[in-house]
Design a protein around this motif. Sequence first.
Motif, PDB file in Angstrom:
ATOM      1  N   ASP A 219       0.838  -1.195   0.000  1.00 13.67           N
ATOM      2  CA  ASP A 219       0.000   0.000   0.000  1.00 13.67           C
ATOM      3  C   ASP A 219       0.884   1.261   0.000  1.00 13.67           C
ATOM      4  O   ASP A 219       1.542   1.570   0.989  1.00 13.67           O
TER       5      ASP A 219
ATOM      6  N   ALA B 285       2.875  -6.479   9.201  1.00 12.47           N
ATOM      7  CA  ALA B 285       1.489  -6.178   9.555  1.00 12.47           C
ATOM      8  C   ALA B 285       0.535  -7.054   8.750  1.00 12.47           C
ATOM      9  O   ALA B 285      -0.456  -7.569   9.263  1.00 12.47           O
TER      10      ALA B 285
ATOM     11  N   HIS C 221       0.614 -10.378  10.160  1.00 17.43           N
ATOM     12  CA  HIS C 221       0.173 -10.433  11.545  1.00 17.43           C
ATOM     13  C   HIS C 221      -1.296 -10.813  11.680  1.00 17.43           C
ATOM     14  O   HIS C 221      -1.705 -11.435  12.660  1.00 17.43           O
TER      15      HIS C 221
ATOM     16  N   ASP D  65      12.630  -0.269   6.095  1.00 18.14           N
ATOM     17  CA  ASP D  65      11.974  -0.566   7.369  1.00 18.14           C
ATOM     18  C   ASP D  65      10.460  -0.403   7.267  1.00 18.14           C
ATOM     19  O   ASP D  65       9.704  -1.186   7.839  1.00 18.14           O
TER      20      ASP D  65
ATOM     21  N   MET E 176       7.687  -3.203   7.998  1.00 13.23           N
ATOM     22  CA  MET E 176       6.575  -3.003   8.931  1.00 13.23           C
ATOM     23  C   MET E 176       5.256  -3.394   8.282  1.00 13.23           C
ATOM     24  O   MET E 176       4.426  -4.054   8.880  1.00 13.23           O
ATOM     25  N   LEU E 177       5.100  -2.987   7.028  1.00 15.43           N
ATOM     26  CA  LEU E 177       3.834  -3.250   6.351  1.00 15.43           C
ATOM     27  C   LEU E 177       3.668  -4.739   6.037  1.00 15.43           C
ATOM     28  O   LEU E 177       2.577  -5.285   6.145  1.00 15.43           O
TER      29      LEU E 177
ATOM     30  N   ALA F  42       0.181   3.977   2.683  1.00 13.88           N
ATOM     31  CA  ALA F  42       0.683   3.618   4.015  1.00 13.88           C
ATOM     32  C   ALA F  42       2.200   3.774   4.062  1.00 13.88           C
ATOM     33  O   ALA F  42       2.756   4.263   5.049  1.00 13.88           O
TER      34      ALA F  42
ATOM     35  N   LEU G  76       4.393   6.247   6.653  1.00 13.55           N
ATOM     36  CA  LEU G  76       5.495   5.830   7.534  1.00 13.55           C
ATOM     37  C   LEU G  76       6.776   6.591   7.218  1.00 13.55           C
ATOM     38  O   LEU G  76       7.494   7.030   8.111  1.00 13.55           O
TER      39      LEU G  76
END
Lengths: 454, 249
Positions: free
Chosen positions: A391, A415, A418, A407, A411-412, A394, A398
């Motif tokens: 995305d 996520a 997750h 990084d 993170m994405l 997003a 960040l």
Amino acid sequence: MTQTVVNKIAVSEKYTSLFQVNRELLDEGSSPLLNRMRDVAIKRFEKVGVPGFKNEDYKYTNLERVFDKEYRPVFQYEKVDVDLNEVFRCDVPQLNTFTVLLINGWFYARNQQLSGLPDGVVAGSLAQLANERPELVQDYLNRQAGLSDDPLVALNTAFAKDGFFLYVPDHVVIEKPIQVINLMRSEDAVFATQRNLIIIGKNSQAKVIFCDHTLSACDFLVNNVTEVFVGRDAVVDVYTIQSQSNNANTVNSSFFKQAENSNLLTGTATLHGGLIRNNLKVSMDGEHAEAKVLGMSFTDKRQHVDNFTNIEHNKAHCLSNQLYKNVLDEDSVGAFTGRIHVARDAQKTNAFQRNNNVLLTDSAKMNTKPQLIIDADDVKCSHGATVGQIDEEALFYLRARGINEPDARLMLMNAFAHEVIQEIRVEPLRDRIDELVDKRLRGELARCHSCDRS
Amino acid sequence: MLTIKNLKVAVEGMEILKGINLDIKPGEVHAIMGPNGSGKSTLGNVLAGKENYEVLEGEVSFLGEDLLELAAEERAKKGLFLSFQYPVEIPGVPMVNFLKTSLNEHRKYKGLEPLTAGEFLKLMREKKEMLHLDSQLTNRSVNEGFSGGEKKKNEIFQMALLEPKLAILDETDSGLDIDALKIVAEGVNALKSPERSTIVITHYQRLLDYIVPDFVHVLYKGRIVKSAGKELALELEEKGYDWIKKELA
Ligand SMILES: Nc1ncnc2c1ncn2[C@@H]1O[C@H](COP(=O)(O)OP(=O)(O)OP(=O)(O)O)[C@@H](O)[C@H]1O
Ligand SMILES: [Mg+2]
């Protein structure tokens, strides 16, 4: 006749003749319970052969390529020249579990004794227990797999000699997870067949974690079948973590049969491995059963991961929920086929399915296909699939907060994964998988042996 | 602090900014107003480093450096902060991880040690209290399921943590209730210093009662067509934009 057809027959014949030549060796030391299945099974295999692209269920995965290589079959237990309890050091950190090791499909002879299992629980080698405790095995072995049309399941049945066996009587709760570590280790290319059987009694609870690893980087072909019987009111978790060398190719077929009011959670995390095909079938054979079926894969290089699920709603008032997510990098290829079948009398069924995929490169490829077959009228079913990129909005958000691009991407992706990971019901395992996935995405997760060719 | 010269920017092949000139000195507050679609957010995004914008012409210097040469994260670390008009929801990225990473990246850039867990929590608590931010919000994923007002407050919360040199507030007031507006404005003013500057993009005079601008600019069709003191905002509130459009015609 085209070239591929000729080839296909040749490939399949290799395995049938392997069977004929080793017929006696296969029977040797094995329980009649295993031996009596072989002839029917090899005929079944012969009829279809190794599935190629023309097989509708295997259209995204060409197995002929990996079945065509030369392997040495392991029809007998082979002594291991090191202590695997010592040698096995891997990235799946030690959880507090009952741990058993299997080597090239066989129950490791020097497994430490499992102490502290509740009374009546039987865990160990299928080969041994089918001989010693046939009464525990006979009503279950091949009762699911035997109904399958899949030629590779039949091939497993024809060759099956050993694997992991677990029997949990009624009304028994095993708190600690049982971790089954499947190791492949050899100096030469090996073909392994592993057959697992898990029986969970009424109102009982158990958690099993399968970890697939390689200790050498040879070509491997592993053809596994696992049958799981989930008793009435039972609560069962089965997790599989696949972290093999990219020279290892695996076909992993799991069957789950759920009785009334039972609750199943099963998840597969694919981190490394060459070609992987996971077949997963859940038969909801009692009312008010619930199943959550999870999967995620992180692939790069020329990895190929194909998940094929089949949820059979045979009884009314059941709930199934499938969530599969894949992150594909470089030239890797993924596939997901999710079948939901709601039988005629399975009213008030709730069946949901979702498959989300992120492609990190232009050359990565994902095939996704839902298959809903609904023969009842009062049901709630849904499916959704997406194939997309990270995305960008997003990512910008960040980065606009000072987080550098690599990084922020990590993170994405974490996520994204997750959402699946948070469903894991064994908390320490959930945390470990979180770490493993993060490491995998950073490219820091060492393959057990790093000398991959692909 | 920030100098924009003849900035022309296209989005998807369409020229949106058609020659912006703006000079912002340390300590100043500039308000940018203007009708919908005139290019205010585009300007904010370009300054923050969003990638799918094509700079056709012009230059931007920020603290003496060529801003347009820098990646978004570099701009942020040098002290440029954009409070988004529409903050994006990022499911699965916990607020705490996000804030900690962001803050520590800023510290690393300044040659400071990362905050300890304790220091970080303390700092977060302070700023949350200052902005009357629901303490549960930081237990969730970034902006996920936040109300419109909560998203805006969360932007200012981040600003309070990062203490930027230049903050661009893109319609931070929209979606805030009357009390929240006051609290947010106090948060912004708390950072006010002779070294820090602010660009306030807004449609309403109300916010400017609290964050008092030194200059008010009107952006219209990609150009700054009028600049004056804070009284211009009052005039716009009263008369709308028609008179300016007429002046231009
Ligand atoms: N990604 C994009 N693709 C196409 N057009 C865009 C894009 N981004 C902005 N625009 C167009 O650029 C123009 C300016 O948009 P911008 O968001 O900057 O306006 P604004 O002044 O912030 O408006 P508002 O007051 O409504 O927030 C609009 O016409 C908008 O549709
Ligand atoms: Mg705007």
